[in-house]
Design a protein around this motif. Structure first.
Motif, PDB file in Angstrom:
ATOM      1  N   SER A 102       2.606  -9.020 -50.317  1.00  0.00           N
ATOM      2  CA  SER A 102       3.851  -8.401 -50.732  1.00  0.00           C
ATOM      3  C   SER A 102       4.252  -7.346 -49.716  1.00  0.00           C
ATOM      4  CB  SER A 102       3.677  -7.744 -52.113  1.00  0.00           C
ATOM      5  OG  SER A 102       2.769  -6.653 -52.017  1.00  0.00           O
ATOM      6  N   TYR A 103       5.448  -6.780 -49.891  1.00  0.00           N
ATOM      7  CA  TYR A 103       5.867  -5.694 -49.019  1.00  0.00           C
ATOM      8  C   TYR A 103       4.984  -4.463 -49.213  1.00  0.00           C
ATOM      9  CZ  TYR A 103       9.920  -8.039 -47.098  1.00  0.00           C
ATOM     10  OH  TYR A 103      10.715  -8.912 -46.400  1.00  0.00           O
ATOM     11  N   ALA A 104       4.360  -4.328 -50.388  1.00  0.00           N
ATOM     12  CA  ALA A 104       3.415  -3.234 -50.588  1.00  0.00           C
ATOM     13  C   ALA A 104       2.213  -3.390 -49.658  1.00  0.00           C
ATOM     14  CB  ALA A 104       2.956  -3.198 -52.050  1.00  0.00           C
ATOM     15  N   ASP A 105       1.769  -4.642 -49.424  1.00  0.00           N
ATOM     16  CA  ASP A 105       0.662  -4.888 -48.495  1.00  0.00           C
ATOM     17  C   ASP A 105       1.069  -4.555 -47.062  1.00  0.00           C
ATOM     18  OD1 ASP A 105      -1.199  -5.915 -50.433  1.00  0.00           O
ATOM     19  OD2 ASP A 105      -0.002  -7.753 -50.483  1.00  0.00           O
ATOM     20  N   LEU A 106       2.289  -4.943 -46.691  1.00  0.00           N
ATOM     21  CA  LEU A 106       2.771  -4.643 -45.345  1.00  0.00           C
ATOM     22  C   LEU A 106       2.934  -3.136 -45.147  1.00  0.00           C
ATOM     23  CD1 LEU A 106       5.467  -7.440 -44.910  1.00  0.00           C
ATOM     24  CD2 LEU A 106       3.052  -7.496 -44.277  1.00  0.00           C
ATOM     25  N   ALA A 107       3.418  -2.447 -46.184  1.00  0.00           N
ATOM     26  CA  ALA A 107       3.542  -0.995 -46.111  1.00  0.00           C
ATOM     27  C   ALA A 107       2.172  -0.354 -45.951  1.00  0.00           C
ATOM     28  CB  ALA A 107       4.233  -0.465 -47.362  1.00  0.00           C
ATOM     29  N   ARG A 108       1.157  -0.945 -46.561  1.00  0.00           N
ATOM     30  CA  ARG A 108      -0.205  -0.432 -46.419  1.00  0.00           C
ATOM     31  C   ARG A 108      -0.682  -0.580 -44.978  1.00  0.00           C
ATOM     32  NH1 ARG A 108      -2.225  -3.261 -50.342  1.00  0.00           N
ATOM     33  NH2 ARG A 108      -1.590  -1.727 -51.897  1.00  0.00           N
ATOM     34  N   ASP A 109      -0.372  -1.708 -44.344  1.00  0.00           N
ATOM     35  CA  ASP A 109      -0.709  -1.888 -42.925  1.00  0.00           C
ATOM     36  C   ASP A 109      -0.025  -0.834 -42.070  1.00  0.00           C
ATOM     37  OD1 ASP A 109      -2.140  -4.130 -43.668  1.00  0.00           O
ATOM     38  OD2 ASP A 109      -0.690  -5.575 -42.890  1.00  0.00           O
ATOM     39  N   ARG A 111       1.255   2.085 -42.963  1.00  0.00           N
ATOM     40  CA  ARG A 111       0.760   3.430 -43.253  1.00  0.00           C
ATOM     41  C   ARG A 111      -0.583   3.681 -42.550  1.00  0.00           C
ATOM     42  NH1 ARG A 111       1.564   6.829 -47.673  1.00  0.00           N
ATOM     43  NH2 ARG A 111       2.531   5.142 -48.884  1.00  0.00           N
ATOM     44  N   ALA A 112      -1.476   2.691 -42.588  1.00  0.00           N
ATOM     45  CA  ALA A 112      -2.788   2.861 -41.978  1.00  0.00           C
ATOM     46  C   ALA A 112      -2.682   3.115 -40.482  1.00  0.00           C
ATOM     47  CB  ALA A 112      -3.647   1.625 -42.251  1.00  0.00           C
ATOM     48  N   VAL A 113      -1.852   2.315 -39.796  1.00  0.00           N
ATOM     49  CA  VAL A 113      -1.691   2.484 -38.353  1.00  0.00           C
ATOM     50  C   VAL A 113      -1.044   3.834 -38.044  1.00  0.00           C
ATOM     51  CG1 VAL A 113      -0.547   1.574 -36.295  1.00  0.00           C
ATOM     52  CG2 VAL A 113      -1.602   0.011 -37.933  1.00  0.00           C
TER      53      VAL A 113
END
Length: 294
Positions: A102-109, A111-113
């Motif tokens: 989901s876009y929540a998963d992409l946002a997590r990527d 945010r981490a970087v």
């Protein structure tokens, strides 16, 4: 414009059919891929990253679906400070966890970087703009400045034509057939340059990248998803933002850019008059982005 054909001419110039110029024409060769690294993230997905420049401010760049670092690098060429380019999950050398994303998963990527590099600014293109939107929806004060280039989705699913094209791209990549991949990405090149050395060089690079790295099946569900549940919540975002759209782009409707700029409290909107802005307005786009971020 003559018909699109594949494979590309071996001499780098356009292959013509029937009467017309036939002399070899060599296009500029693509730059070699830079040396990247895989970095561990707190959520357990290793992501491919490239860091260039030095000093402050630090800006993170997020690419679109099916593209990668090579697409975002030119947009950071005139941006001051350290620049962090990365590949979302399922792209390039980044890992691809099982299941739908989901876009929540992409946002997590993203945010981490950004957190690992202490980035205070961010730029997202298309899919990356959706991930950036989701991150700011969750954490309105995370960045000081943010740039959204060709946002494709907000709180309503993408139009059917966009979902169909993205599904065709994913299907072509899974087939492993270079001609099918070329047909799926050919629309990215404006008709005026599609059968020129520059157009062929771009297509060759994109096909090589996609057939080499592939695209994870977890991306297949993204075209039907939304980035945020309610755009009104973006009113809490504290960052100064620049939203860039263009008219006539089926994959990135200008209405989405307008809605995003309206939802963000400190946004500047710029709309180009025709699609293909990475080709037709590349210099102006770079200057506009660097002028805002610098």
């Amino acid at each position: 414009m003559r018909d699109f054909r594949w494979p590309p001419p071996p001499d780098g110039g356009p292959r013509t059919y029937g009467p017309g110029p036939t002399a070899p024409r060599s296009g500029r060769p693509a730059l070699p891929d830079p040396e990247t690294e895989l970095v561990a993230t707190p959520h357990g997905v290793r992501l491919e990253r490239l860091v260039t420049g030095d000093g402050d401010p630090v800006t993170v760049f997020a690419h679109g679906l099916g593209t990668g670092i090579s697409t975002t690098r030119p947009l950071g060429s005139a941006v001051n400070g350290r620049k962090i380019f990365f590949q979302f999950r399922g792209h390039g050398r980044s890992e691809a966890p099982e299941g739908e994303w989901s876009y929540a998963d992409l946002a997590r990527d993203l945010r981490a970087v950004a957190d690992l590099g202490n980035a205070s600014r961010a730029l997202g293109i298309s899919l990356g703009a959706g991930a950036l939107c989701r991150l700011l929806w969750e954490s309105p004060g995370r960045f000081e400045r943010a740039v959204f280039v060709l946002p494709a989705v907000l709180d309503e699913p993408r139009p059917e034509v966009a979902r169909r094209r993205l599904t065709e791209l994913l299907t072509a990549v899974r087939s492993g057939d270079a001609a099918e991949v070329a047909e799926a990405v050919a629309f990215e090149v404006p008709a005026a340059v599609r059968n020129t050395p520059a157009g062929w060089a771009y297509l060759r690079q994109r096909v090589d990248q996609l057939t080499r790295d592939g695209l994870a099946t977890g991306l297949a569900s993204l075209p039907g998803q939304v980035a945020v549940r309610q755009r009104s919540a973006l009113a809490a975002v504290t960052a100064r933002t620049l939203v860039i759209g263009c008219a006539g782009d089926d994959l990135h409707p200008v209405a989405v850019a307008e809605q995003l700029a309206e939802a963000l409290p400190a946004a500047t909107l710029h709309v180009y008059d025709k699609p293909g802005l990475l080709w037709t307005h590349r210099t102006d786009l770079r200057e506009r982005i660097s002028g805002f971020l610098n």
